[in-house]
Design a protein around this motif. Structure first.
Motif, PDB file in Angstrom:
ATOM      1  N   THR A   6      19.512  43.173  89.575  1.00 22.79           N
ATOM      2  CA  THR A   6      18.337  42.568  90.048  1.00 22.79           C
ATOM      3  C   THR A   6      17.244  43.337  90.283  1.00 22.79           C
ATOM      4  OG1 THR A   6      20.010  41.070  91.251  1.00 22.79           O
ATOM      5  CG2 THR A   6      17.730  40.888  92.071  1.00 22.79           C
ATOM      6  N   SER A   7      16.036  42.901  89.709  1.00 19.96           N
ATOM      7  CA  SER A   7      14.914  43.919  89.869  1.00 19.96           C
ATOM      8  C   SER A   7      14.126  43.369  90.759  1.00 19.96           C
ATOM      9  CB  SER A   7      14.224  43.836  88.471  1.00 19.96           C
ATOM     10  OG  SER A   7      13.685  42.443  88.106  1.00 19.96           O
ATOM     11  N   SER A   8      12.860  43.933  90.983  1.00 24.37           N
ATOM     12  CA  SER A   8      11.860  43.525  92.148  1.00 24.37           C
ATOM     13  C   SER A   8      10.993  42.487  91.867  1.00 24.37           C
ATOM     14  CB  SER A   8      11.299  44.796  92.504  1.00 24.37           C
ATOM     15  OG  SER A   8      10.338  45.274  91.566  1.00 24.37           O
ATOM     16  N   GLY A   9      10.972  41.907  90.687  1.00 21.23           N
ATOM     17  CA  GLY A   9      10.033  40.665  90.392  1.00 21.23           C
ATOM     18  C   GLY A   9      10.426  40.263  88.974  1.00 21.23           C
ATOM     19  N   LYS A  10       9.370  39.387  88.317  1.00 18.95           N
ATOM     20  CA  LYS A  10       9.358  38.920  87.005  1.00 18.95           C
ATOM     21  C   LYS A  10       9.641  40.023  86.022  1.00 18.95           C
ATOM     22  CE  LYS A  10       6.819  34.715  88.383  1.00 18.95           C
ATOM     23  NZ  LYS A  10       5.639  33.887  88.191  1.00 18.95           N
ATOM     24  N   ASN A  11      10.508  39.941  85.183  1.00 20.06           N
ATOM     25  CA  ASN A  11      10.669  41.028  84.124  1.00 20.06           C
ATOM     26  C   ASN A  11       9.778  40.833  82.948  1.00 20.06           C
ATOM     27  OD1 ASN A  11      12.519  42.259  85.829  1.00 20.06           O
ATOM     28  ND2 ASN A  11      14.251  41.169  84.880  1.00 20.06           N
ATOM     29  N   LEU A  12       8.799  41.743  82.551  1.00 16.05           N
ATOM     30  CA  LEU A  12       8.100  41.648  81.558  1.00 16.05           C
ATOM     31  C   LEU A  12       8.584  42.084  80.132  1.00 16.05           C
ATOM     32  CD1 LEU A  12       4.444  41.892  83.007  1.00 16.05           C
ATOM     33  CD2 LEU A  12       5.649  39.826  82.798  1.00 16.05           C
ATOM     34  N   ALA A  17      16.813  53.457  75.888  1.00 11.71           N
ATOM     35  CA  ALA A  17      16.640  55.010  75.388  1.00 11.71           C
ATOM     36  C   ALA A  17      17.494  55.060  74.093  1.00 11.71           C
ATOM     37  CB  ALA A  17      17.198  55.699  76.452  1.00 11.71           C
ATOM     38  N   PRO A  18      16.993  55.880  73.193  1.00  8.38           N
ATOM     39  CA  PRO A  18      17.297  55.935  71.844  1.00  8.38           C
ATOM     40  C   PRO A  18      19.147  56.473  71.872  1.00  8.38           C
ATOM     41  CG  PRO A  18      15.276  56.921  72.182  1.00  8.38           C
ATOM     42  CD  PRO A  18      15.749  56.614  73.539  1.00  8.38           C
ATOM     43  N   ASP A  19      19.621  57.011  73.047  1.00  6.30           N
ATOM     44  CA  ASP A  19      20.809  57.376  72.943  1.00  6.30           C
ATOM     45  C   ASP A  19      21.707  56.139  73.629  1.00  6.30           C
ATOM     46  OD1 ASP A  19      20.389  57.350  75.708  1.00  6.30           O
ATOM     47  OD2 ASP A  19      20.569  59.720  75.930  1.00  6.30           O
ATOM     48  N   GLY A  20      21.118  55.221  73.882  1.00  7.09           N
ATOM     49  CA  GLY A  20      21.834  54.106  74.455  1.00  7.09           C
ATOM     50  C   GLY A  20      22.535  54.187  75.814  1.00  7.09           C
ATOM     51  N   ALA A  21      22.207  55.350  76.607  1.00  4.24           N
ATOM     52  CA  ALA A  21      22.587  55.845  78.033  1.00  4.24           C
ATOM     53  C   ALA A  21      21.683  54.977  78.990  1.00  4.24           C
ATOM     54  CB  ALA A  21      22.650  57.282  78.170  1.00  4.24           C
ATOM     55  N   ALA A  22      20.608  54.530  78.493  1.00  9.68           N
ATOM     56  CA  ALA A  22      20.052  54.115  79.684  1.00  9.68           C
ATOM     57  C   ALA A  22      18.979  52.850  79.305  1.00  9.68           C
ATOM     58  CB  ALA A  22      18.560  55.070  80.349  1.00  9.68           C
ATOM     59  N   ALA A  23      18.803  51.913  80.124  1.00 10.12           N
ATOM     60  CA  ALA A  23      17.974  50.787  79.773  1.00 10.12           C
ATOM     61  C   ALA A  23      17.089  50.796  80.761  1.00 10.12           C
ATOM     62  CB  ALA A  23      18.875  49.313  79.783  1.00 10.12           C
ATOM     63  N   LEU A  35      18.066  52.218  84.526  1.00 12.35           N
ATOM     64  CA  LEU A  35      19.699  51.976  84.722  1.00 12.35           C
ATOM     65  C   LEU A  35      20.290  52.950  83.866  1.00 12.35           C
ATOM     66  CD1 LEU A  35      21.703  50.503  86.451  1.00 12.35           C
ATOM     67  CD2 LEU A  35      21.748  48.877  84.450  1.00 12.35           C
ATOM     68  N   ASP A  36      21.057  53.679  84.391  1.00 18.42           N
ATOM     69  CA  ASP A  36      22.223  54.590  83.678  1.00 18.42           C
ATOM     70  C   ASP A  36      23.296  53.725  83.265  1.00 18.42           C
ATOM     71  OD1 ASP A  36      24.288  56.164  82.902  1.00 18.42           O
ATOM     72  OD2 ASP A  36      23.636  57.954  84.154  1.00 18.42           O
ATOM     73  N   VAL A  37      23.371  53.015  81.967  1.00 19.94           N
ATOM     74  CA  VAL A  37      24.323  52.148  81.721  1.00 19.94           C
ATOM     75  C   VAL A  37      25.837  52.636  81.792  1.00 19.94           C
ATOM     76  CG1 VAL A  37      22.758  50.462  80.849  1.00 19.94           C
ATOM     77  CG2 VAL A  37      24.193  52.295  79.432  1.00 19.94           C
ATOM     78  N   GLU A  42      22.978  52.443  91.290  1.00 26.68           N
ATOM     79  CA  GLU A  42      21.828  52.223  91.730  1.00 26.68           C
ATOM     80  C   GLU A  42      20.744  52.590  90.833  1.00 26.68           C
ATOM     81  OE1 GLU A  42      19.347  50.101  93.863  1.00 26.68           O
ATOM     82  OE2 GLU A  42      21.546  50.108  93.955  1.00 26.68           O
ATOM     83  N   PRO A  43      19.870  51.678  90.172  1.00 27.23           N
ATOM     84  CA  PRO A  43      18.756  52.134  89.521  1.00 27.23           C
ATOM     85  C   PRO A  43      17.792  53.088  89.977  1.00 27.23           C
ATOM     86  CG  PRO A  43      18.352  49.836  89.822  1.00 27.23           C
ATOM     87  CD  PRO A  43      19.707  50.297  90.468  1.00 27.23           C
TER      88      PRO A  43
END
Length: 170
Positions: A6-12, A17-23, A35-37, A42-43
């Protein structure tokens, strides 16, 4: 399996990340959630005082590029270190809003990583993503550009905007 953040507002915008470890997702309130997937903890969040239109990682993952719209940073491309998010540079890339940013690992004349921007001024700039110098600049559109993307091999760049045209630059 679907997991949600859940983010703090409308996601735009959202990007990996290129290594796929973070979005990451950026909201309409200019809050970047990272976010460390791998751990799903906690992000991390970072607020920006100016309008963030889009963001992309450099293909090697060492930098994060943010296109700025309005405010004191309008028309700029901010370069942040990853993962610290320390500000490394602010590049004035457009005379009006910097609407979009795209990256590619094999683009450019020498096969260097590239970052491209499109702006409300109708211009496109392509930069060496490591040395941060302009390799190509084109003032093509009479109307604002809003989107751009590299082809899979990095040799072509497609742009789109308010004119209703899809332009492909080689």
């Amino acid at each position: 399996t679907v997991r949600s953040l859940t983010s703090s507002g409308k996601n735009l915008n959202v990007a990996w990340a290129p290594d796929g470890a973070a979005a990451a997702v950026c909201t309409s309130a200019n809050v970047l959630h990272l976010l460390d997937v791998r751990r799903w903890a906690e992000p991390r969040t970072r607020e920006f005082s100016a309008e963030v239109n889009e963001f992309r990682w450099r293909p090697d993952g060492g930098r994060l590029f943010l296109s700025y719209g309005s405010g004191s940073a309008g028309g700029a491309l901010r370069v942040l270190a990853w993962p610290s998010l320390a500000l490394l540079d602010t590049l004035l890339v457009h005379s009006d809003r910097c609407s979009a940013v795209a990256t590619h690992g094999a683009a450019g004349a020498a096969g260097c990583p590239a970052v491209a921007t499109a702006g409300a001024d109708g211009a496109i700039t392509v930069w060496d993503a490591t040395g941060l110098f302009v390799t190509t600049a084109v003032a093509r559109a009479a109307q604002p550009l809003r989107a751009l993307a590299f082809s899979g091999d990095g040799q072509l760049l497609a742009t789109g905007g308010d004119e209703g045209l899809l332009d492909v630059l080689s």
